[in-house]
Design a protein around this motif. Sequence first.
Motif, PDB file in Angstrom:
ATOM      1  N   UNK A 271       0.804  -1.239   0.064  1.00  0.00           N
ATOM      2  CA  UNK A 271      -0.070  -0.021  -0.075  1.00  0.00           C
ATOM      3  C   UNK A 271       0.936   1.233  -0.100  1.00  0.00           C
ATOM      4  N   UNK A 272       2.029   1.229   0.570  1.00  0.00           N
ATOM      5  CA  UNK A 272       3.034   2.230   0.724  1.00  0.00           C
ATOM      6  C   UNK A 272       4.373   1.654   0.810  1.00  0.00           C
ATOM      7  N   UNK A 273       5.438   2.507   0.196  1.00  0.00           N
ATOM      8  CA  UNK A 273       6.802   1.699   0.071  1.00  0.00           C
ATOM      9  C   UNK A 273       7.231   1.274   1.690  1.00  0.00           C
ATOM     10  N   UNK A 274       7.822   0.131   1.614  1.00  0.00           N
ATOM     11  CA  UNK A 274       8.237  -0.741   2.880  1.00  0.00           C
ATOM     12  C   UNK A 274       9.675  -0.893   2.756  1.00  0.00           C
ATOM     13  N   UNK A 275      10.326  -0.391   1.887  1.00  0.00           N
ATOM     14  CA  UNK A 275      12.013  -0.530   1.837  1.00  0.00           C
ATOM     15  C   UNK A 275      12.204  -1.961   1.073  1.00  0.00           C
TER      16      UNK A 275
ATOM     17  N   UNK B 228      13.762  -4.830   2.542  1.00  0.00           N
ATOM     18  CA  UNK B 228      13.292  -5.802   3.374  1.00  0.00           C
ATOM     19  C   UNK B 228      11.940  -5.847   3.535  1.00  0.00           C
ATOM     20  N   UNK B 229      11.280  -4.930   3.784  1.00  0.00           N
ATOM     21  CA  UNK B 229       9.851  -4.875   4.163  1.00  0.00           C
ATOM     22  C   UNK B 229       9.198  -5.245   3.026  1.00  0.00           C
ATOM     23  N   UNK B 230       9.640  -5.105   1.812  1.00  0.00           N
ATOM     24  CA  UNK B 230       8.753  -5.524   0.539  1.00  0.00           C
ATOM     25  C   UNK B 230       8.784  -6.927   0.458  1.00  0.00           C
ATOM     26  N   UNK B 231       9.781  -7.684   0.758  1.00  0.00           N
ATOM     27  CA  UNK B 231       9.938  -9.153   0.775  1.00  0.00           C
ATOM     28  C   UNK B 231       9.089  -9.808   2.010  1.00  0.00           C
ATOM     29  N   UNK B 232       9.341  -9.268   3.139  1.00  0.00           N
ATOM     30  CA  UNK B 232       8.808  -9.412   4.109  1.00  0.00           C
ATOM     31  C   UNK B 232       7.098  -9.495   3.956  1.00  0.00           C
ATOM     32  N   UNK B 233       6.596  -8.639   3.122  1.00  0.00           N
ATOM     33  CA  UNK B 233       5.244  -8.612   2.522  1.00  0.00           C
ATOM     34  C   UNK B 233       4.774  -9.778   1.846  1.00  0.00           C
TER      35      UNK B 233
ATOM     36  N   UNK C 297       9.160  -0.072   7.426  1.00  0.00           N
ATOM     37  CA  UNK C 297      10.153   0.389   6.368  1.00  0.00           C
ATOM     38  C   UNK C 297      11.539  -0.195   6.888  1.00  0.00           C
ATOM     39  N   UNK C 298      11.938  -1.188   6.114  1.00  0.00           N
ATOM     40  CA  UNK C 298      13.093  -1.922   6.678  1.00  0.00           C
ATOM     41  C   UNK C 298      13.796  -2.249   5.179  1.00  0.00           C
ATOM     42  N   UNK C 299      15.291  -1.760   5.214  1.00  0.00           N
ATOM     43  CA  UNK C 299      16.122  -2.234   4.123  1.00  0.00           C
ATOM     44  C   UNK C 299      17.250  -3.320   4.542  1.00  0.00           C
TER      45      UNK C 299
ATOM     46  N   UNK D   4      20.343  -3.802   3.394  1.00  0.00           N
ATOM     47  CA  UNK D   4      21.729  -3.470   3.592  1.00  0.00           C
ATOM     48  C   UNK D   4      21.907  -2.342   4.694  1.00  0.00           C
ATOM     49  N   UNK D   5      20.901  -1.419   4.741  1.00  0.00           N
ATOM     50  CA  UNK D   5      20.979  -0.546   5.850  1.00  0.00           C
ATOM     51  C   UNK D   5      20.461  -1.164   7.252  1.00  0.00           C
ATOM     52  N   UNK D   6      19.756  -1.794   7.362  1.00  0.00           N
ATOM     53  CA  UNK D   6      19.252  -2.299   8.622  1.00  0.00           C
ATOM     54  C   UNK D   6      19.501  -3.706   9.307  1.00  0.00           C
ATOM     55  N   UNK D   7      19.009  -4.761   8.142  1.00  0.00           N
ATOM     56  CA  UNK D   7      18.875  -6.284   8.567  1.00  0.00           C
ATOM     57  C   UNK D   7      20.372  -6.562   8.601  1.00  0.00           C
ATOM     58  N   UNK D   8      21.172  -6.316   7.400  1.00  0.00           N
ATOM     59  CA  UNK D   8      22.416  -7.044   7.288  1.00  0.00           C
ATOM     60  C   UNK D   8      23.441  -6.564   8.303  1.00  0.00           C
TER      61      UNK D   8
END
Length: 831
Positions: free
Chosen positions: A80-84, A86-91, A189-191, A193-197
């Motif tokens: 519905x809105x950009x999730x980054x 990682x958030x996009x794959x989580x979706x 919103x999660x990325x 390279x910036x958040x998870x890794x």
Amino acid sequence: MRAVVMAGGEGTRLRPMTSSMPKPLLPIVNKPIMEHVLRLLQRHGYDETVVTVQFLASLIRNYFGDGEEFGMTLHYATEESPLGTAGSVKNAEEALRDESFLVISGDALTDFDLTALTDFHHENGALVTVCLKQVPNPLEFGITIVADDGRVERFLEKPTWGQVFSDTVNTGIYVMEPEIFDRVARGEVVDWSGDVFPALLKEGAPIYGYVADGYWEDVGTHESYIRAQADVLSGLVDVEIDGFEVAPGIWVAEGADVDPDAELKGPLYVGDYAKVEGGAELREYTVLGSNVVVKSGAFLHRAVIHDNVYVGPQTNLRGCVIGKNADVMRGARIEEAAIVGDECLIEEEASVSAGVKIYPFKTIEAGAVVTASVIWEARGHTALFGPRGVSGIVNVEITPELVVRLASAFATTLRKGSTVVTARDHSRAARALKRAVIAALTSSAIDVRDLECQPLPVARLETSRASAGGVMIRTTSGVPDSVDILFLSEQGADLSPAAQRKLERVFNRQEYRRAFPGEIGDLTFPPRALENYVQLLLQSVDTTGIAESGLKLVVDAGGGAAALLLPTLLGRLGVDSHVVGLGMDEARPTETPDELAASLRRLSSIVSSSQAAVGVHFGPVGERLSIVDERGRIIDDSRALLVFMDLVAAERKTGRVAMPVATTRVAEEVATFHGVEVEWTTTSPDDLSVAAERPGLILAGDGKGGYVIPEFGVALDAVAAFVRLVGLVARAQLSLSEIDARIPDSNVTRRNVRTPWAAKGMVMRSVVEASGTRELDTTDGVRVVEPDGRWVLVLPDPAEAVTHLWAEAPTQEESIALLDEWTEVVERAGQ
């Protein structure tokens, strides 16, 4: 394994290309980037893929569907809105929970060995394997350091040169285990390279880096987009190219039509059903999309042309991108790194400078020089109607869809149950478009009387007989790939300006009337239209003396619709005539200027060799007439009007002759000599019809081969003019050359000056100011009269970015000098 294709980004750096199209659908050699990605996945055995979408998601879903065409099954996860990243794959977690999966960008072009990547992942027991690539300039990417055993030691996003510690960058392609979802919060919103890794590195989780061989290009800028096209054509990347390599590096897709006289220097690509005319030049790394038309004289080098684009003659396109459904008209020039968005119109001789971005749905006016990006400004056509009705290039400016809307708007201006006459010339384009007109009219509760292929004067006469209006479709005279759509009034004349504005308002508002099922209009085909026309014409126009005169005529039907009625008409006139040009070739519905000149030379030769009294050449639909005298001399159209006027005035001795204000003032001398008056009108053809409706008019002419014979009709009619002329010559017992010899010489010169739309008002004000105390005539435009009788007329064009100038003086040299003087005034004001 399953794959996840990331296709939700907006691609803001690629605007205006991505203003109306998601980045994954941008074509690389006529295939969307994401299609290349899906075909790569299919080759490596990924038969089930989840596509994450957000920006313009419906366009992606509509194009790729369920994936059957690509040999795989596609599922869509919509944000519905950009999730980054990682958030996009989580979706999409529900479809990925069972096994390892691969994540890949839908807008990067690559031919990496994905099988080797997944093998490396499993061999090392990794939670995440990052696909890496060594690049010469890592500033725009995330840098990654890996140990000798392949474990990732450090990430750095978008470094400066002072922070560059490696040339190995993160390509955004990952192989992951489903446990990774435990590290990603839902709905946030999660990325990667910036958040998870970075968090995984701190925990010591098994993150590995695989340095891949092969091609990879992150298509994130206009430069990389154009470079990717060249790389595919040069064979630097292993992707499929749809088409046939007809010569080394020259790819031509199915259905494309490339003229043998076109110059092609590869590598380049011509898309399916594109058309490249002879005389066009396509140079290295040019890519044409589907249904592109490239006209003769066009030059393209490193140009990327999307689908359904029209590239006009003498255009010059270098290193630019042209969006889909755009039109680049004659003589336009578009320089390196310029981007033209979807459905833009670049008018004749416009110039778009290097690096300029034209956003979608914009119009660049004729002759304009654009040096800054056009984002908000938009200018549509100032008027729907031009001097020839609604005109344009077939299937470029005049499409069946446009014709249906026009006809629907016309029907809406009429009462339900009204009758409209339709007709066409003998071209295929007119035949196809007329069918669209009939469908729209009958669907709007209008009855249609279809004359099929007929001369325009016949259509006008039939319209004037108890019809509410008419529609005539013809090929533009001298321009075989264009058509004119003429809307006729109930008198058979062109619509008045007020009626045109009413139709245009309905068209622009798209407020079309639709009929209920029981109200659908009827379609009939009236018989004997030609016979009725000839009969009424001979009853209305004075033909006394023709049969007894013994005149010999040479008639050229011009290969047009006039050929349908000439045999009957000439037989009824009872004259000795030699007729040529009777054949109608639907592939050649009009004569080009060169062909017309050749036809007139042929007519001249036949007239002089056969000792005929008069030679005439009819225009394509019987609207205009060219005249040759008994010596075989072609009489110029403006001069022919004076000759015709002299004959009519000498016979009538009273009345008025109407002609446009741009016509020579020698006409006043001829009129005074014979005791008649000249009525000056505007240059609009409708104005001659208005004048013809008033009592006392004996002739009207536009000085371009068009004549109105008031006793028969109120519109231009070459056939009626021909009958009138023959009768006048027969009764005058003077030859055309003798009549011409007694008329003083005229010296009218004309010039067109490019003028920006915004400057037209300033131009006309400057002309009035520069006139000083001279006499001014504002019948149409501004006519400045010098004390010695010399004059210049300045008239802004209503449909084009042009100002027209006419000048008349006792000698040709003086006329040109006067024209030069006022051209300078116009150009100075238009700067």
